[in-house]
Design a protein around this motif. Sequence first.
Motif, PDB file in Angstrom:
ATOM      1  N   ALA A 157       0.827  -1.202   0.000  1.00  0.00           N
ATOM      2  CA  ALA A 157       0.000   0.000   0.000  1.00  0.00           C
ATOM      3  C   ALA A 157       0.862   1.253   0.000  1.00  0.00           C
ATOM      4  CB  ALA A 157      -0.901  -0.018   1.234  1.00  0.00           C
ATOM      5  N   GLY A 158       0.296   2.321  -0.481  1.00  0.00           N
ATOM      6  CA  GLY A 158       1.031   3.573  -0.503  1.00  0.00           C
ATOM      7  C   GLY A 158       0.072   4.725  -0.514  1.00  0.00           C
ATOM      8  N   GLY A 159       0.518   5.860  -0.066  1.00  0.00           N
ATOM      9  CA  GLY A 159      -0.414   6.955   0.070  1.00  0.00           C
ATOM     10  C   GLY A 159       0.010   8.192  -0.656  1.00  0.00           C
ATOM     11  N   GLY A 160      -0.418   9.286  -0.123  1.00  0.00           N
ATOM     12  CA  GLY A 160      -0.213  10.564  -0.782  1.00  0.00           C
ATOM     13  C   GLY A 160       1.215  11.071  -0.660  1.00  0.00           C
ATOM     14  N   LYS A 161       2.054  10.421   0.110  1.00  0.00           N
ATOM     15  CA  LYS A 161       3.413  10.929   0.285  1.00  0.00           C
ATOM     16  C   LYS A 161       4.445  10.093  -0.478  1.00  0.00           C
ATOM     17  CE  LYS A 161       2.454  12.934   4.791  1.00  0.00           C
ATOM     18  NZ  LYS A 161       1.857  14.178   4.253  1.00  0.00           N
ATOM     19  N   ALA A 162       3.958   9.323  -1.442  1.00  0.00           N
ATOM     20  CA  ALA A 162       4.832   8.384  -2.148  1.00  0.00           C
ATOM     21  C   ALA A 162       5.873   9.079  -3.023  1.00  0.00           C
ATOM     22  CB  ALA A 162       4.009   7.416  -2.979  1.00  0.00           C
ATOM     23  N   VAL A 163       5.587  10.287  -3.502  1.00  0.00           N
ATOM     24  CA  VAL A 163       6.543  10.971  -4.384  1.00  0.00           C
ATOM     25  C   VAL A 163       7.904  11.051  -3.712  1.00  0.00           C
ATOM     26  CG1 VAL A 163       6.887  12.952  -5.870  1.00  0.00           C
ATOM     27  CG2 VAL A 163       4.637  12.582  -4.837  1.00  0.00           C
ATOM     28  N   VAL A 366      -9.676   9.820 -22.909  1.00  0.00           N
ATOM     29  CA  VAL A 366     -10.173   8.453 -22.742  1.00  0.00           C
ATOM     30  C   VAL A 366     -11.341   8.450 -21.759  1.00  0.00           C
ATOM     31  CG1 VAL A 366      -9.585   6.122 -21.924  1.00  0.00           C
ATOM     32  CG2 VAL A 366      -7.885   7.462 -23.209  1.00  0.00           C
ATOM     33  N   LEU A 367     -11.191   9.178 -20.673  1.00  0.00           N
ATOM     34  CA  LEU A 367     -12.243   9.229 -19.662  1.00  0.00           C
ATOM     35  C   LEU A 367     -13.489   9.940 -20.195  1.00  0.00           C
ATOM     36  CD1 LEU A 367     -10.160   9.989 -16.433  1.00  0.00           C
ATOM     37  CD2 LEU A 367     -10.497   7.835 -17.669  1.00  0.00           C
ATOM     38  N   ASP A 368     -13.262  11.024 -20.953  1.00  0.00           N
ATOM     39  CA  ASP A 368     -14.407  11.729 -21.552  1.00  0.00           C
ATOM     40  C   ASP A 368     -15.201  10.785 -22.449  1.00  0.00           C
ATOM     41  OD1 ASP A 368     -13.648  14.014 -20.278  1.00  0.00           O
ATOM     42  OD2 ASP A 368     -12.620  14.888 -22.014  1.00  0.00           O
ATOM     43  N   LYS A 369     -14.462   9.970 -23.200  1.00  0.00           N
ATOM     44  CA  LYS A 369     -15.111   9.051 -24.126  1.00  0.00           C
ATOM     45  C   LYS A 369     -15.898   7.968 -23.370  1.00  0.00           C
ATOM     46  CE  LYS A 369     -13.902   6.746 -28.293  1.00  0.00           C
ATOM     47  NZ  LYS A 369     -12.873   5.928 -28.915  1.00  0.00           N
ATOM     48  N   LEU A 370     -15.299   7.455 -22.311  1.00  0.00           N
ATOM     49  CA  LEU A 370     -15.989   6.450 -21.481  1.00  0.00           C
ATOM     50  C   LEU A 370     -17.285   7.035 -20.928  1.00  0.00           C
ATOM     51  CD1 LEU A 370     -13.264   4.775 -19.182  1.00  0.00           C
ATOM     52  CD2 LEU A 370     -14.392   3.811 -21.206  1.00  0.00           C
ATOM     53  N   SER A 371     -17.172   8.241 -20.424  1.00  0.00           N
ATOM     54  CA  SER A 371     -18.319   8.909 -19.818  1.00  0.00           C
ATOM     55  C   SER A 371     -19.449   9.039 -20.825  1.00  0.00           C
ATOM     56  CB  SER A 371     -17.863  10.283 -19.316  1.00  0.00           C
ATOM     57  OG  SER A 371     -18.944  10.992 -18.807  1.00  0.00           O
ATOM     58  N   GLU A 372     -19.081   9.444 -22.027  1.00  0.00           N
ATOM     59  CA  GLU A 372     -20.078   9.661 -23.076  1.00  0.00           C
ATOM     60  C   GLU A 372     -20.675   8.334 -23.557  1.00  0.00           C
ATOM     61  OE1 GLU A 372     -20.067  11.764 -27.447  1.00  0.00           O
ATOM     62  OE2 GLU A 372     -18.451  12.253 -26.012  1.00  0.00           O
ATOM     63  N   GLU A 373     -19.773   7.392 -23.862  1.00  0.00           N
ATOM     64  CA  GLU A 373     -20.214   6.126 -24.454  1.00  0.00           C
ATOM     65  C   GLU A 373     -21.126   5.338 -23.520  1.00  0.00           C
ATOM     66  OE1 GLU A 373     -16.991   3.797 -25.964  1.00  0.00           O
ATOM     67  OE2 GLU A 373     -18.252   2.064 -26.429  1.00  0.00           O
ATOM     68  N   PHE A 374     -20.779   5.337 -22.212  1.00  0.00           N
ATOM     69  CA  PHE A 374     -21.538   4.484 -21.284  1.00  0.00           C
ATOM     70  C   PHE A 374     -22.497   5.279 -20.393  1.00  0.00           C
ATOM     71  CE2 PHE A 374     -17.639   2.082 -22.285  1.00  0.00           C
ATOM     72  CZ  PHE A 374     -18.226   0.953 -22.827  1.00  0.00           C
ATOM     73  N   ASP A 375     -22.572   6.583 -20.629  1.00  0.00           N
ATOM     74  CA  ASP A 375     -23.468   7.446 -19.867  1.00  0.00           C
ATOM     75  C   ASP A 375     -23.221   7.319 -18.361  1.00  0.00           C
ATOM     76  OD1 ASP A 375     -25.438   9.272 -19.321  1.00  0.00           O
ATOM     77  OD2 ASP A 375     -27.071   7.795 -19.428  1.00  0.00           O
ATOM     78  N   ILE A 376     -21.964   7.405 -17.967  1.00  0.00           N
ATOM     79  CA  ILE A 376     -21.612   7.348 -16.547  1.00  0.00           C
ATOM     80  C   ILE A 376     -20.730   8.555 -16.212  1.00  0.00           C
ATOM     81  CG2 ILE A 376     -21.738   4.820 -16.326  1.00  0.00           C
ATOM     82  CD1 ILE A 376     -18.756   4.674 -16.871  1.00  0.00           C
ATOM     83  N   GLN A 377     -20.597   8.834 -14.906  1.00  0.00           N
ATOM     84  CA  GLN A 377     -19.645   9.872 -14.506  1.00  0.00           C
ATOM     85  C   GLN A 377     -18.275   9.225 -14.305  1.00  0.00           C
ATOM     86  OE1 GLN A 377     -21.286  12.003 -11.070  1.00  0.00           O
ATOM     87  NE2 GLN A 377     -21.545  13.753 -12.426  1.00  0.00           N
ATOM     88  N   VAL A 378     -17.218   9.916 -14.715  1.00  0.00           N
ATOM     89  CA  VAL A 378     -15.872   9.370 -14.538  1.00  0.00           C
ATOM     90  C   VAL A 378     -14.949  10.439 -13.946  1.00  0.00           C
ATOM     91  CG1 VAL A 378     -14.010   8.064 -15.609  1.00  0.00           C
ATOM     92  CG2 VAL A 378     -16.296   7.946 -16.592  1.00  0.00           C
ATOM     93  N   PRO A 379     -15.114  10.733 -12.659  1.00  0.00           N
ATOM     94  CA  PRO A 379     -14.194  11.679 -12.032  1.00  0.00           C
ATOM     95  C   PRO A 379     -12.795  11.085 -11.933  1.00  0.00           C
ATOM     96  CG  PRO A 379     -15.540  10.601 -10.375  1.00  0.00           C
ATOM     97  CD  PRO A 379     -16.086  10.176 -11.705  1.00  0.00           C
ATOM     98  N   CYS A 380     -11.802  11.958 -11.872  1.00  0.00           N
ATOM     99  CA  CYS A 380     -10.416  11.500 -11.821  1.00  0.00           C
ATOM    100  C   CYS A 380      -9.629  12.389 -10.871  1.00  0.00           C
ATOM    101  CB  CYS A 380      -9.822  11.542 -13.228  1.00  0.00           C
ATOM    102  SG  CYS A 380      -8.096  11.058 -13.275  1.00  0.00           S
ATOM    103  N   TYR A 381      -8.947  11.748  -9.975  1.00  0.00           N
ATOM    104  CA  TYR A 381      -8.077  12.457  -9.044  1.00  0.00           C
ATOM    105  C   TYR A 381      -6.962  11.487  -8.686  1.00  0.00           C
ATOM    106  CZ  TYR A 381     -10.729   9.680  -5.674  1.00  0.00           C
ATOM    107  OH  TYR A 381     -11.313   8.645  -5.009  1.00  0.00           O
ATOM    108  N   GLY A 382      -6.021  11.924  -7.891  1.00  0.00           N
ATOM    109  CA  GLY A 382      -4.997  10.951  -7.489  1.00  0.00           C
ATOM    110  C   GLY A 382      -3.621  11.535  -7.359  1.00  0.00           C
ATOM    111  N   HIS A 383      -2.653  10.610  -7.380  1.00  0.00           N
ATOM    112  CA  HIS A 383      -1.278  10.937  -7.035  1.00  0.00           C
ATOM    113  C   HIS A 383      -0.506  11.278  -8.302  1.00  0.00           C
ATOM    114  CE1 HIS A 383      -2.887   9.121  -3.446  1.00  0.00           C
ATOM    115  NE2 HIS A 383      -2.954   7.928  -4.002  1.00  0.00           N
ATOM    116  N   ALA A 384      -0.581  12.554  -8.677  1.00  0.00           N
ATOM    117  CA  ALA A 384      -0.100  12.979  -9.991  1.00  0.00           C
ATOM    118  C   ALA A 384       1.369  12.656 -10.210  1.00  0.00           C
ATOM    119  CB  ALA A 384      -0.320  14.474 -10.155  1.00  0.00           C
ATOM    120  N   ALA A 385       2.198  12.938  -9.224  1.00  0.00           N
ATOM    121  CA  ALA A 385       3.632  12.779  -9.454  1.00  0.00           C
ATOM    122  C   ALA A 385       4.040  11.317  -9.470  1.00  0.00           C
ATOM    123  CB  ALA A 385       4.432  13.547  -8.408  1.00  0.00           C
TER     124      ALA A 385
END
Lengths: 473, 473
Positions: A157-163, A366-385
């Motif tokens: 496991a790893g968290g927000g301080k992994a960078v 890719v996420l925009d396309k998924l959202s549109e194609e399957f009519d779902i919400q696809v929020p994205c967040y996370g550990h950028a670095a």
Amino acid sequence: MDEYSKVTPEIISALKNILPEKYVLHGDKEQLEPFSHDEISEKKYSHFPEVVVRPRTADEIAEIMKLANREKIPVTPRGGGTGLSGGAVPIHGGIVLFIDRMNSILEIDTENMVAVVEPGVITNDINTAAAEHGLWFAGYPMSFQSCFIGGNVSENAGGGKAVKYGVTGRYILGLEMVTPEGEIVKLGGKLVKNVTGYDLIKLLVGSEGTLGIFTKIIVKLLPMPGKVVDLLVSFKDTASAIRMVPVIMTRAKVIPAAVEYMDLLSVQTACEYLDEKLPYEGSGALLLIELDGNSETALEEEYEAIGELCMENGALDVFVADTRAKQEKIWNVRRNIAEAFKAVSPDQSAEDITVPIACIPDVMPVLDKLSEEFDIQVPCYGHAADGNLHVTLVRNPDQTIEQWEAVLPKALEKLYEATAKLGGVISGEHGIGHKRKQYLHYSLDETSIELMKRIKRAFDPNNILNPGKIFDL
Amino acid sequence: MDEYSKVTPEIISALKNILPEKYVLHGDKEQLEPFSHDEISEKKYSHFPEVVVRPRTADEIAEIMKLANREKIPVTPRGGGTGLSGGAVPIHGGIVLFIDRMNSILEIDTENMVAVVEPGVITNDINTAAAEHGLWFAGYPMSFQSCFIGGNVSENAGGGKAVKYGVTGRYILGLEMVTPEGEIVKLGGKLVKNVTGYDLIKLLVGSEGTLGIFTKIIVKLLPMPGKVVDLLVSFKDTASAIRMVPVIMTRAKVIPAAVEYMDLLSVQTACEYLDEKLPYEGSGALLLIELDGNSETALEEEYEAIGELCMENGALDVFVADTRAKQEKIWNVRRNIAEAFKAVSPDQSAEDITVPIACIPDVMPVLDKLSEEFDIQVPCYGHAADGNLHVTLVRNPDQTIEQWEAVLPKALEKLYEATAKLGGVISGEHGIGHKRKQYLHYSLDETSIELMKRIKRAFDPNNILNPGKIFDL
């Protein structure tokens, strides 16, 4: 597929000869229910154990494993149950080995800067005990208040301080473990460097409870940094935000403790859920950059340099959180994104793909396309670095459960396929477990999977320890 | 013991069908001599290959491995030949696979902060190329000017900066590898986090060329710190010096880039050898503490805090080296200790035991006793904050070679036994290889060794890749 034996009354008796009766739970469905799932919301991944045992010692676990190995009964080890891949769920029934009673912090050794703990210790308790000596375990995951250290090691496991600090595996210096065949082995020690034979510790870290059951863990501690500053930086879009990540590290020469990314949908939803305000008006993406250290002067130099670099590179605004209260306000939003989307729709698939950091902007269409194609919400967040993105597929409340269940596997396949094309993998921290094993081929070639299967057989010839996880043999 | 086939004229022809003729070396003893040993001085560890091949591509290596696996011919991969455990020496004859022609730096990817390199690249060349972009590979060993990165990965090599930066393994994000059966696999990528299946990369790192042959390596790079300060601190004895190490980290809250320990004998011998002067008069032990960072102010705060702490805790003197020239003067002495003792006596055994850092003072009486009992010199220096000590057993020039060869195994056994009693292991960075395999049981229990052997068989069913290293099957 392996054939397993059932847990008979004779097996129950044998278990009660190993453990006090009250620590052998069976027969009562309500009592067993908590052990039938982890934090995945989907019902299809749940499965009841036939019996739950709560051992206290390595010797007890060794006896249980010898019995199970002889009788071909599957054994699934379980920690805090906070997993998101079904790793602790006994999909073939059998015995769940719950390690909650093995919860002693055996030693905080300040001279050697290590903690010696049992696997059932709640991760945060290690940091509470270490903090008295100005030390901490820096590799903890976001669920530190409820997860067990044994589970952290199993999942790497790893968290927000992994960078800056890496994930759990970097801090595991020693392990005592019971093998699937019931032998107790000791690996490593209070040792920072060690090249005696293959690095079994590193192999066991992240092996998802399929190769052995940890009974003692030696965790490296670091001096706790005295000061923290957070920057919340807004950008017009993801590409501008992500482009900053290597710039911060190479131009400002700073390795932040954290660089978290939040898209507008994520931060908006979490703010609404918490009735909180953050300065994101007019922006399309946010970076949350945490710096830590001991010198106030150095931290100021660093955050000013990073702030200027961001503004020169198209940032809309830089908000400096230099007090505990301001920092907590921002991190509270970040930590509550998942909960906020659960309020929108409890049915969701929490993903954790990893891609090369420079490819993060390419994930967004890719996420925009998924959202549109399957009519779902696809929020994205996370550990950028780290390139590690919590893409979350959220059921549209207008969809029926049946529609959602039909849609989800297709959406996941498209997500994983696109991830692989970008040089990424399907999991950066949650693991494969049960949920992702059918998709493993998106990340690993046939020979690699075959080598892993051979390792599994080398450790567990009867395939009784957490079978059906990562891959089927 | 496995039975291997000899390299027949037919095998030579087959190899010449895979590679251009000039890259298949055989028959000329002088040409093969450099491949018969590594940096160990003792003759008994040397052994000639039957043929040396110099492939250029992963496909060529795959073909060679398929041939060798089919014909049961041992294959020993070889990098820079700078090892100290006999790892690259073909003790069963057969083929040496020399990777010197696979020496391209394929990419310095600044956006993702990684280098993609072939295994035959000299480690320092990666840092030269990365430096142009303000980046570096921080896990390099002391032999960086001549070792190959492929060898570093095989041995999990590490150097003087391991306290803060860790060793090679921390930086390896991806590998392309040829298996002993001749399959090409790709593991990881330009990815900081990755938990898809077992961590084969971490298992392969430090596997001493027994599980696969690396053909491409993805190395993580860090921003290069802009400023460096070294402190040379003298103490009356080892105990006082070593007691400072956790104090520095927990009280001054600084993780130095390096904390090197040198006993009086080591520093004296190196100074005499170099005709150099260092301020060690009247002391019994020295610490060399390196700090790095970007803020001049922060570095000053740090070294002043550490200097004061040292003086409060019994240091005799603190010498600050804040210029490149002063720093080089000190490090030159540190780097030349091994060479200096070679001038005293070319016959020596360079050891690299690791113990819990707090136990370093307990090692010293052990060394005194060894020195007395066997009438040899036993200087000790090394990476204090890692507990990794270069105990060196040096032949007394008055001893005959025969006497020395009789004495050495006994002295090593006593050293390793004492190390194990202190919770230490027999190797922290040099590896087991051929030289230490008979002592492996001092560091690992029977079950652990058995698990390692099973892993070896899982990767290499015919035991043809670097056989006889770490353990015999």
